[in-house]
Design a protein around this motif. Structure first.
Motif, PDB file in Angstrom:
ATOM      1  N   SER A  34      92.633  81.469  13.992  1.00  0.00           N
ATOM      2  CA  SER A  34      92.570  81.974  12.626  1.00  0.00           C
ATOM      3  C   SER A  34      91.294  82.778  12.415  1.00  0.00           C
ATOM      4  O   SER A  34      91.314  83.898  11.900  1.00  0.00           O
ATOM      5  N   LEU A  35      90.189  82.200  12.846  1.00  0.00           N
ATOM      6  CA  LEU A  35      88.894  82.862  12.669  1.00  0.00           C
ATOM      7  C   LEU A  35      88.879  84.220  13.371  1.00  0.00           C
ATOM      8  O   LEU A  35      88.359  85.208  12.843  1.00  0.00           O
ATOM      9  N   GLU A  36      89.461  84.285  14.554  1.00  0.00           N
ATOM     10  CA  GLU A  36      89.475  85.549  15.288  1.00  0.00           C
ATOM     11  C   GLU A  36      90.305  86.601  14.559  1.00  0.00           C
ATOM     12  O   GLU A  36      89.912  87.764  14.477  1.00  0.00           O
ATOM     13  N   VAL A  37      91.435  86.191  14.016  1.00  0.00           N
ATOM     14  CA  VAL A  37      92.271  87.153  13.284  1.00  0.00           C
ATOM     15  C   VAL A  37      91.577  87.592  11.985  1.00  0.00           C
ATOM     16  O   VAL A  37      91.665  88.745  11.581  1.00  0.00           O
ATOM     17  N   GLY A  68      79.318  67.894  24.033  1.00  0.00           N
ATOM     18  CA  GLY A  68      79.943  66.806  24.780  1.00  0.00           C
ATOM     19  C   GLY A  68      81.405  67.007  25.119  1.00  0.00           C
ATOM     20  O   GLY A  68      81.935  66.334  25.994  1.00  0.00           O
ATOM     21  N   ILE A  69      82.097  67.922  24.430  1.00  0.00           N
ATOM     22  CA  ILE A  69      83.515  68.135  24.734  1.00  0.00           C
ATOM     23  C   ILE A  69      83.751  69.453  25.453  1.00  0.00           C
ATOM     24  O   ILE A  69      84.892  69.808  25.774  1.00  0.00           O
ATOM     25  N   GLY A  70      82.670  70.187  25.714  1.00  0.00           N
ATOM     26  CA  GLY A  70      82.796  71.407  26.508  1.00  0.00           C
ATOM     27  C   GLY A  70      83.556  72.532  25.824  1.00  0.00           C
ATOM     28  O   GLY A  70      84.146  73.382  26.483  1.00  0.00           O
ATOM     29  N   ILE A  71      83.571  72.511  24.501  1.00  0.00           N
ATOM     30  CA  ILE A  71      84.225  73.587  23.749  1.00  0.00           C
ATOM     31  C   ILE A  71      83.176  74.255  22.872  1.00  0.00           C
ATOM     32  O   ILE A  71      82.305  73.579  22.312  1.00  0.00           O
ATOM     33  N   LYS A  72      83.246  75.573  22.785  1.00  0.00           N
ATOM     34  CA  LYS A  72      82.260  76.298  21.970  1.00  0.00           C
ATOM     35  C   LYS A  72      82.346  75.853  20.512  1.00  0.00           C
ATOM     36  O   LYS A  72      83.423  75.744  19.942  1.00  0.00           O
ATOM     37  N   ASN A  73      81.195  75.595  19.944  1.00  0.00           N
ATOM     38  CA  ASN A  73      81.108  75.293  18.518  1.00  0.00           C
ATOM     39  C   ASN A  73      81.197  76.605  17.747  1.00  0.00           C
ATOM     40  O   ASN A  73      80.240  77.365  17.699  1.00  0.00           O
ATOM     41  N   PHE A  74      82.362  76.844  17.154  1.00  0.00           N
ATOM     42  CA  PHE A  74      82.506  78.132  16.452  1.00  0.00           C
ATOM     43  C   PHE A  74      82.184  78.037  14.961  1.00  0.00           C
ATOM     44  O   PHE A  74      82.300  79.027  14.239  1.00  0.00           O
ATOM     45  N   SER A  75      81.741  76.861  14.516  1.00  0.00           N
ATOM     46  CA  SER A  75      81.502  76.716  13.076  1.00  0.00           C
ATOM     47  C   SER A  75      80.416  77.661  12.521  1.00  0.00           C
ATOM     48  O   SER A  75      80.525  78.084  11.371  1.00  0.00           O
ATOM     49  N   PRO A  76      79.380  78.027  13.321  1.00  0.00           N
ATOM     50  CA  PRO A  76      78.407  78.980  12.761  1.00  0.00           C
ATOM     51  C   PRO A  76      79.036  80.322  12.376  1.00  0.00           C
ATOM     52  O   PRO A  76      78.492  81.049  11.544  1.00  0.00           O
ATOM     53  N   SER A  77      80.187  80.637  12.979  1.00  0.00           N
ATOM     54  CA  SER A  77      80.836  81.911  12.663  1.00  0.00           C
ATOM     55  C   SER A  77      81.235  82.008  11.190  1.00  0.00           C
ATOM     56  O   SER A  77      81.290  83.099  10.633  1.00  0.00           O
ATOM     57  N   TYR A  78      81.513  80.860  10.568  1.00  0.00           N
ATOM     58  CA  TYR A  78      81.890  80.909   9.152  1.00  0.00           C
ATOM     59  C   TYR A  78      80.731  81.413   8.301  1.00  0.00           C
ATOM     60  O   TYR A  78      80.924  82.063   7.278  1.00  0.00           O
ATOM     61  N   ARG A  79      79.516  81.113   8.776  1.00  0.00           N
ATOM     62  CA  ARG A  79      78.354  81.603   8.035  1.00  0.00           C
ATOM     63  C   ARG A  79      78.167  83.102   8.221  1.00  0.00           C
ATOM     64  O   ARG A  79      77.511  83.751   7.420  1.00  0.00           O
ATOM     65  N   ALA A  80      78.718  83.642   9.313  1.00  0.00           N
ATOM     66  CA  ALA A  80      78.570  85.073   9.593  1.00  0.00           C
ATOM     67  C   ALA A  80      79.581  85.923   8.827  1.00  0.00           C
ATOM     68  O   ALA A  80      79.451  87.144   8.767  1.00  0.00           O
ATOM     69  N   LEU A 106      79.733  70.912   3.237  1.00  0.00           N
ATOM     70  CA  LEU A 106      80.251  72.131   3.866  1.00  0.00           C
ATOM     71  C   LEU A 106      79.131  73.107   4.211  1.00  0.00           C
ATOM     72  O   LEU A 106      78.114  73.166   3.518  1.00  0.00           O
ATOM     73  N   LEU A 107      79.343  73.871   5.285  1.00  0.00           N
ATOM     74  CA  LEU A 107      78.261  74.704   5.811  1.00  0.00           C
ATOM     75  C   LEU A 107      78.196  76.097   5.201  1.00  0.00           C
ATOM     76  O   LEU A 107      77.318  76.890   5.580  1.00  0.00           O
TER      77      LEU A 107
END
Lengths: 131, 99
Positions: A34-37, A68-80, A106-107
């Protein structure tokens, strides 16, 4: 009518796009897709709204640590998103309440809506993309 | 606007959330496993009858038939075929699929 206004009218129509996010961030790929689209849509200068309902509200939680789960944390993107002129973020009040959350968890700055406000906002859109 | 649900009401909260937000005059189309919400005698049947007054209710007949539920749909729900599905999407300005 001025020439400038005529030009504006004949330009490409800006449509109202709403992205409906209803899934938690890492259990499935929906949230990231969703974020990418959303970011792609932003480059076309459309009127973009993001809404977060049900487990989708978990996408916006502060303090996500994904090392710890080896997946990129994409949550900072919402701030961008603000940098792409995407500033319409709406969150469902009942979904927050049921999960013991408040706006302070919420961030990003959001507008919290009740059921009726959310339903009316949806009905105003030209396009709804659901994730 | 048109709301579309394709999940069983006993599997996900899609129907619950949709019914919270749907406004009078909106339409609801049940497809795939969503058709179970349209059937008589289930735990959500009364809820569906209650919203029938404010929403236009539709169910995709091929999906109802495939699941052995043809003829068991609630009163007040309109059966549509695939062409009817297309007509609904065309008639309402906005569609939301509650995945």
């Amino acid at each position: 009518m001025s020439e400038q206004e005529t030009t504006a009218v004949s330009g490409p129509k800006v449509k109202k796009f709403m992205f409906v996010n209803r899934k938690a961030p890492y259990g499935t790929i929906y949230a990231l897709e969703s974020l990418e689209v959303v970011l792609i849509t932003a480059t076309f200068d459309q009127d973009v709204s993001l809404v977060f309902i049900d487990d989708g509200v978990y996408e916006l939680l502060k303090g996500q640590q994904t090392k710890g789960i080896g997946i990129k944390n994409f949550s900072p993107s919402y701030r961008a998103l603000e940098g792409y002129d995407i500033e319409k973020l709406y969150v469902d009040q009942a979904s927050l309440t049921r999960r013991g959350l408040t706006e302070a968890d919420l961030l990003v700055p959001v507008e919290v809506l009740d059921d009726q406000q959310m339903g009316e906002l949806m009905a105003q859109q030209d396009v709804i993309l659901s994730f | 606007m048109l709301h579309i649900i394709n999940k069983s009401p006993f599997d996900t909260n899609a129907l619950d959330t949709c019914l919270r937000m749907a406004q009078p005059g909106h339409a609801l189309l049940l497809i795939e496993d969503g058709v179970y919400a349209a059937t008589q005698g289930s735990a959500v049947a009364q809820r569906m009858r209650d919203v029938g007054g404010k929403l236009s209710l539709f169910v995709l007949q091929p999906d109802l038939e495939a699941r052995g539920m043809n003829g068991k749909q609630l009163d007040g729900i309109t059966l549509v075929d695939y062409a009817g599905f297309v007509d609904l999407v065309e008639k309402y300005d906005t569609s939301q699929s509650w995945l």
